[in-house]
Design a protein around this motif. Structure first.
Motif, PDB file in Angstrom:
ATOM      1  N   LEU A 633       0.833  -1.151   0.381  1.00 34.99           N
ATOM      2  CA  LEU A 633      -0.508   0.198   0.188  1.00 34.99           C
ATOM      3  C   LEU A 633       1.043   1.213   0.511  1.00 34.99           C
ATOM      4  O   LEU A 633       2.304   1.049   0.550  1.00 34.99           O
ATOM      5  CB  LEU A 633      -1.042   0.103   0.733  1.00 34.99           C
ATOM      6  CG  LEU A 633      -1.907  -0.813   1.798  1.00 34.99           C
ATOM      7  CD1 LEU A 633      -2.656  -0.368   2.635  1.00 34.99           C
ATOM      8  CD2 LEU A 633      -3.094  -0.701  -0.274  1.00 34.99           C
ATOM      9  N   ALA A 637      -2.775   5.762   0.028  1.00 34.13           N
ATOM     10  CA  ALA A 637      -4.090   4.469   0.135  1.00 34.13           C
ATOM     11  C   ALA A 637      -4.657   4.850   1.126  1.00 34.13           C
ATOM     12  O   ALA A 637      -5.944   4.907   1.785  1.00 34.13           O
ATOM     13  CB  ALA A 637      -3.476   4.019  -0.463  1.00 34.13           C
ATOM     14  N   LEU A 638      -3.260   4.291   2.885  1.00 36.69           N
ATOM     15  CA  LEU A 638      -4.158   4.406   3.827  1.00 36.69           C
ATOM     16  C   LEU A 638      -5.306   5.391   4.606  1.00 36.69           C
ATOM     17  O   LEU A 638      -5.798   4.968   5.078  1.00 36.69           O
ATOM     18  CB  LEU A 638      -2.487   3.535   4.708  1.00 36.69           C
ATOM     19  CG  LEU A 638      -3.150   3.193   6.459  1.00 36.69           C
ATOM     20  CD1 LEU A 638      -3.870   2.412   6.050  1.00 36.69           C
ATOM     21  CD2 LEU A 638      -1.210   2.910   6.414  1.00 36.69           C
ATOM     22  N   GLU A 640      -6.738   7.277   2.478  1.00 37.76           N
ATOM     23  CA  GLU A 640      -7.614   8.030   2.259  1.00 37.76           C
ATOM     24  C   GLU A 640      -8.692   6.364   2.959  1.00 37.76           C
ATOM     25  O   GLU A 640      -9.499   6.837   2.983  1.00 37.76           O
ATOM     26  CB  GLU A 640      -7.795   7.569   0.809  1.00 37.76           C
ATOM     27  CG  GLU A 640      -9.001   7.210  -0.232  1.00 37.76           C
ATOM     28  CD  GLU A 640      -9.614   8.779   0.517  1.00 37.76           C
ATOM     29  OE1 GLU A 640     -10.237   9.682   0.307  1.00 37.76           O
ATOM     30  OE2 GLU A 640      -8.791   9.931   0.762  1.00 37.76           O
ATOM     31  N   ALA A 641      -8.304   5.237   3.356  1.00 37.63           N
ATOM     32  CA  ALA A 641      -8.395   3.910   3.980  1.00 37.63           C
ATOM     33  C   ALA A 641      -9.406   5.107   4.967  1.00 37.63           C
ATOM     34  O   ALA A 641     -10.218   3.769   5.302  1.00 37.63           O
ATOM     35  CB  ALA A 641      -8.171   2.467   3.439  1.00 37.63           C
ATOM     36  N   LEU A 747     -11.334  -1.421   9.253  1.00 31.50           N
ATOM     37  CA  LEU A 747     -10.529  -0.352   8.305  1.00 31.50           C
ATOM     38  C   LEU A 747      -9.807  -2.348   7.339  1.00 31.50           C
ATOM     39  O   LEU A 747      -9.319  -1.907   6.208  1.00 31.50           O
ATOM     40  CB  LEU A 747      -8.887  -0.111   8.916  1.00 31.50           C
ATOM     41  CG  LEU A 747      -7.639   0.603   8.365  1.00 31.50           C
ATOM     42  CD1 LEU A 747      -8.383   1.657   6.896  1.00 31.50           C
ATOM     43  CD2 LEU A 747      -6.448   0.904   9.211  1.00 31.50           C
ATOM     44  N   VAL A 750     -11.985  -2.660   4.183  1.00 32.97           N
ATOM     45  CA  VAL A 750     -11.716  -1.446   2.944  1.00 32.97           C
ATOM     46  C   VAL A 750     -10.431  -1.304   2.442  1.00 32.97           C
ATOM     47  O   VAL A 750     -10.626  -1.210   1.310  1.00 32.97           O
ATOM     48  CB  VAL A 750     -12.150   0.519   4.080  1.00 32.97           C
ATOM     49  CG1 VAL A 750     -11.795   1.061   3.066  1.00 32.97           C
ATOM     50  CG2 VAL A 750     -13.209   0.362   4.590  1.00 32.97           C
ATOM     51  N   LEU A 751     -10.018  -2.382   3.081  1.00 30.54           N
ATOM     52  CA  LEU A 751      -8.439  -1.615   2.764  1.00 30.54           C
ATOM     53  C   LEU A 751      -8.358  -3.010   1.195  1.00 30.54           C
ATOM     54  O   LEU A 751      -8.120  -3.438   1.220  1.00 30.54           O
ATOM     55  CB  LEU A 751      -7.030  -2.231   3.374  1.00 30.54           C
ATOM     56  CG  LEU A 751      -6.967  -0.858   3.942  1.00 30.54           C
ATOM     57  CD1 LEU A 751      -5.963  -1.232   5.341  1.00 30.54           C
ATOM     58  CD2 LEU A 751      -6.713   0.101   3.453  1.00 30.54           C
ATOM     59  N   GLY A 753     -11.350  -3.634  -0.491  1.00 31.69           N
ATOM     60  CA  GLY A 753     -12.732  -3.453  -0.909  1.00 31.69           C
ATOM     61  C   GLY A 753     -14.106  -3.969  -0.904  1.00 31.69           C
ATOM     62  O   GLY A 753     -14.161  -4.068  -1.896  1.00 31.69           O
TER      63      GLY A 753
END
Length: 1012
Positions: A633, A637-638, A640-641, A747, A750-751, A753
């Motif tokens: 990652l 990106a983290l 945003e998650a 979390l 979300v990571l 998908g």
């Protein structure tokens, strides 16, 4: 070096380098012959000390290096191992324990608790690490039980069997017979140090013995499958490809399905030289499939009965046979020492197969008396129940399996030829026949390949007419139920016919409340009881909260557990539920809406400030979780998650005002959290990566989180070459441990998908509403009366602690309870109508009192009290209850007392911990006030094993602790592990191990813990 003491272990190798060669591979790790030998020696020594010679020892699966160590150690100690694995019913497990009357149990940290039923009480247990075989726990009862012995030195093992429809039985195998077979087997097929076997067989099936011991005795490599890979064809196919084997052992029905798995079909097995089939009639279609998967392999058909010791007949190179006039492959000729005959031969040359072995199994294990087992020898020759005929070359051909042979009008009719015809039809995966008031055929089809059902039915019935068979009922299904062995579960097929009949007679059921409870508790209709299913008190608390919201019925956790099972609980809810049409706010619910700017601290937060932050902010307020990520990652990106978490949980916008008397709130759009990124070249499975993650986690926890700035969390990303881990740290004033679990799970979703379920965390349901609803009440009321009585005479309790600059630094250590202790806990909880948590809490209090010489020490129990808040809302809902044992030896009396105190403490929780302690004048301490001994529980996702719940090595927390010792019961369904958080200053002289052994002793014996 050789594994001396185990049957068929082979002769000592001529080269001195064998000790350093790899013997076993599993889960990305390897074990050399030297390491295997050392682990076996340690466990064998423990078993010998327990007096297991010629007595049975339960060796618990699933297959792992730990299981292998236990099996070999049992033989070395002179015991008779009884392999136990998945696939039996609870009643069959209990029957096996009672019949075997074991002297000891060997389990490992991947053994499911429900494989042990507690029929064998007061039995010693050795728990080993599944990956290394290292001893994790040794539980020895106060008096060694008088185990039954098997007469004579030739008893080698006991194999439990039930077949597809029969009653349970146990076969006593011959040690000499196993030796004779393995010597022949290695010689016949020239097994050598260059061979690699990819094991796939469940351990409670005797073919696993040739699978495991054959290659190890030759000095080769044994590759073990992931836990429960046998239940996942894709995982099993991946295991075969990854192992790059030279030999495999398969059941034909499983092999047929495996051959179609995409990864195996694409990669093939180019290094395979031997494919052994056994357990079922081998059809030509399966041979053709595996000749394509492994074109360079020799395919061998084995035939035998457990009663006659593994395989008695064999046929080599069956891939070279032409079609002939039969689809069934010959099982060949007898191996040395075996004779085969046919009886009641008909005009076609078909008769029942009889086997005579020079070294058969010793017989059926019957109920013994006194200190002796009783063995009933098998008849000679042994009737197999299979039908066979001789081929032109004298080889034996099995023409019918007993399961597909049905009796009509006093004669036996074989459906096997028809089944062969049906399985050759396009789109048909499998077919079996059962007798249920007449013949029933079940046909499993391949999705997307089978013809229309009407067309298939017409073709099947046409084949039946051509064969001249009696009329049958046909059932077309997408799949058939399977036993753990890979065979079709015929009993389940029969039961499905019964269920259809019952449903037709009774009509649809309407147990809506019962269905709701199963959904809330994660149970099902087969669950025998709430405790037996591993329902934790926190799961029950969340479920009862939902019941109150939906049905208006208030039930305490204690009341729910006293009802013992879901149907009884559902009936009680139905009895109490409010009239239809009155669903809405429950009685006494305060409808509150958060204000726009400032919020009061909840009563829980005020107590936490007083206990843990009276001298200011500290890193002991930080709690953490690790979230593995399967891909690399970016920090962006983290970051945003994290945004969906800010939107879902209003607690992440809370922060203290400058005077720490109120809270402010920041809208989600204005929140952000910096991500610290740490890179390493190591793979995520490597020790170097794990060490880096722990170092980052300790460093992040050690840094203060400013409670005056939102959000109250910190995040780091450790990236390896093939993935990474996220470290999430939160301030306990705002987020408790269960809330952090929720954040970590969301979390992770979300990571990966996945979408997130809606959460009732808006203006009316979030943590701000909880703070408004639970603002501190200064008047003590009747709650103060309860607490004053319970705490009368209590003084500050502290444990002896060594000095030193790092004495206050925290560590944690997880330790297994073992299947024997876990089963005792569940049995006691079920019998006494309490939660498993209450039982373990009472045992923990007794163990701490014994080790430290304390009299009725108060234990602080960290508990959740959410009021009307939904279980998905994140915040600090932790309250501190206080329990005191009655000071009597009986575990039952202690459990009853503490269960009542937990219920009463929750009822009188509105007078908070800090208020109680302040009145006692015990606030002036730099440690946890009143008592530095704490206890709590942490429910984990279901379907985990003990090995997933803890690390058996001490780990630094990266922060100081105000308390000295906290026991945490980790639960995943029925699985339980104890995790100990402690200050380094108390950990000398093996204190944590002594407390844990004392806990296990109390729970297993129901009495006092010794100070050992």
């Amino acid at each position: 070096m050789t594994l001396m003491g185990s049957p068929g272990s082979g002769r000592p190798a001529a080269d001195s380098g064998r000790s350093a060669r790899v013997a076993v591979e599993w889960d990305g790790r390897s074990m050399t012959y030297g390491q295997l030998e050392a682990a076996v020696a340690v466990v064998a020594e423990r078993l010998a000390a327990a007096g297991v010679a010629r007595a049975s020892v339960l060796v618990m699966g699933p297959l792992s290096p730990g299981y292998l160590v236990g099996l070999l150690a049992a033989w070395r100690a002179g015991a008779v191992p009884v392999p136990v694995d998945a696939g039996l019913t609870a009643q069959q497990y209990a029957w096996l324990e009672e019949r075997a009357c074991p002297a000891a149990v060997i389990s490992h940290d991947a053994t499911p608790a429900d494989q042990y039923r507690g029929a064998a009480c007061d039995v010693a247990e050795v728990v080993v690490d599944s990956a290394t075989g290292a001893v994790l726990l040794e539980s020895v009862p106060p008096a060694v039980r008088r185990a039954r012995r098997l007469h004579g030195p030739d008893a080698g093992y006991v194999i439990p069997t039930s077949g597809s429809t029969g009653e349970p039985k146990a076969i006593v195998g011959s040690r000499r017979g196993l030796d004779v077979f393995l010597d022949w087997f290695r010689g016949e097929f020239r097994l050598a140090a260059s061979d690699r076997v990819a094991a796939v067989t469940r351990v409670n099936f005797d073919p696993s013995l040739r699978e495991l011991l054959g290659v190890l005795g030759a000095g080769g490599v044994l590759s073990l499958p992931p836990v429960d890979a046998q239940l996942d064809l894709a995982a099993l196919a991946g295991h075969l490809v990854d192992s790059d084997p030279t030999a495999v052992f398969l059941v034909p029905s499983v092999a047929a399905r495996l051959a179609g798995e995409p990864r195996l079909a694409a990669a093939g097995l180019p290094g395979l030289r031997l494919v052994f089939f056994a357990g079922e009639v081998l059809g030509r279609r399966v041979v053709e499939q595996w000749a394509a998967v492994a074109p360079g392999a020799e395919i061998v058909n084995l035939y035998g009965q457990t009663e006659a010791t593994l395989a008695q007949l064999f046929r080599r190179d069956v891939q070279r046979l032409d079609g002939g006039d039969a689809r069934s492959i010959p099982v060949g000729v007898p191996r040395p020492g075996v004779e085969v005959a046919l009886r009641d031969v008909d005009e076609t040359g078909v008769g029942e197969v009889l086997v005579t072995s020079a070294a058969p199994a010793l017989g059926l294990l019957r109920a013994g008396t006194g200190d002796r087992h009783r063995t009933e020898p098998f008849p000679v020759p042994l009737p197999t129940g299979d039908l066979g005929r001789r081929a032109g070359d004298g080889a034996l051909v099995i023409v019918g399996r007993s399961g597909n042979d049905l009796k009509f009008g006093g004669r036996r009719v074989s459906f096997q030829p028809l089944i062969d015809d049906i399985e050759a039809l396009p789109g048909v995966r499998q077919c079996v026949a059962v007798d249920h008031g007449g013949p029933h055929l079940f046909v499993a089809t391949v999705a997307g390949e089978a013809p229309a059902e009407e067309t298939l039915r017409a073709a099947v019935h046409d084949l039946g007419r051509r064969r001249g068979l009696p009329r049958f009922t046909l059932h077309v299904r997408g799949d058939l139920p399977m036993l753990r062995s890979g065979k079709v579960d015929r009993r389940a097929l029969l039961a499905s016919l019964d269920r259809v009949a019952v449903a037709a007679s009774e009509g649809p059921a309407g147990h809506e409340v019962e269905r709701q409870l199963h959904a809330l508790l994660g149970t099902d209709e087969a669950t025998p009881g709430l405790v037996d299913a591993g329902v934790s008190s926190l799961e029950m608390l969340a479920a009862m909260s939902a019941v109150h919201r939906v049905h208006g019925v208030r039930l305490t956790v204690a009341e729910a557990f006293r009802l013992r099972d879901v149907p009884s609980l559902a009936r009680e809810i139905e009895r109490r539920r409010r009239p239809a049409g009155s669903v809405g706010a429950g009685p006494g619910r305060r409808a509150v809406r958060p204000a726009a700017d400032r919020y009061p601290l909840s009563s829980r937060q005020l107590a936490y400030l007083w206990i843990c932050m009276s001298d200011g902010n500290a890193n002991w307020c930080n709690i953490s979780r690790e979230i593995p990520v399967a891909r690399r990652l970016s920090g962006a990106a983290l970051a945003e998650a994290l945004r969906p978490l800010f939107d879902r949980h209003d607690v992440l916008g809370l922060a203290l005002t400058a005077d720490w008397k109120q809270q402010t709130w920041t809208a989600p759009a204005d929140l952000s959290c910096a991500v610290r990124v740490v890179d390493t070249d190591a793979e995520t499975e490597a020790p170097a990566f794990r060490g880096r993650v722990q170092a980052v986690r300790a460093a992040l926890v050690s840094e203060l989180i400013d409670p005056e700035v939102a959000p109250p969390i910190r995040v780091a990303l450790v990236r390896g070459s093939n993935g990474g881990s996220v470290v999430l740290v939160a301030h306990h004033l705002f987020v408790d441990g269960l809330g952090l679990d929720v954040l970590a799970q969301e979390l992770r979703a979300v990571l990966s998908g996945r979408g997130l379920e809606p959460v009732a965390d808006g203006d009316d349901g979030g943590y701000r509403a909880f703070c408004l609803a639970t603002a501190r009440k200064e008047e003590p009321g009747e709650a103060a009366v309860y607490w004053r009585k319970l705490l009368d005479g209590v003084t500050q309790v502290e444990l002896p602690e060594a000095g030193g600059s790092d004495g206050a630094q925290g560590e944690l250590l997880s330790l297994p309870l073992g299947v024997v202790c876990t089963r005792q806990v569940h049995a006691a909880a079920q019998e006494w109508g309490v939660s498993a948590f209450a039982v373990v809490l009472a045992g923990f209090e007794r163990a701490v009192a014994a080790v430290f010489g304390l009299d009725r020490p108060p234990v602080i129990v960290m508990s959740q009290n959410r009021g009307e808040s939904d279980a998905a809302v994140v915040g600090n809902f932790t309250t501190s209850l206080i329990v005191r044992g009655p000071g009597v030896p009986s575990l039952r009396d202690n459990v009853g007392t503490m269960a009542r105190q937990l219920a009463d403490g929750t009822r009188y929780g509105d007078w908070e911990f800090d208020q109680r302690v302040a009145e006692l004048g015990l606030g002036g301490t730099d440690r946890f006030p009143l008592s530095t001994v704490l206890f709590n529980q942490r429910p984990m996702p279901r379907d985990l094993r003990a090995r997933d719940l803890g690390d058996w090595r001490p780990r630094a927390l990266g922060r100081a602790l105000r308390y000295q010792l906290q026991g945490e019961l980790q639960m995943s369904g029925p699985e339980m592990v104890m995790t100990y958080y402690y200050r380094r200053g108390i950990a000398g002289d093996g204190v944590i191990g002594r407390v844990h052994r004392g806990l296990v002793r109390v729970l297993c014996t129901g009495g006092e813990a010794s100070r050992d």
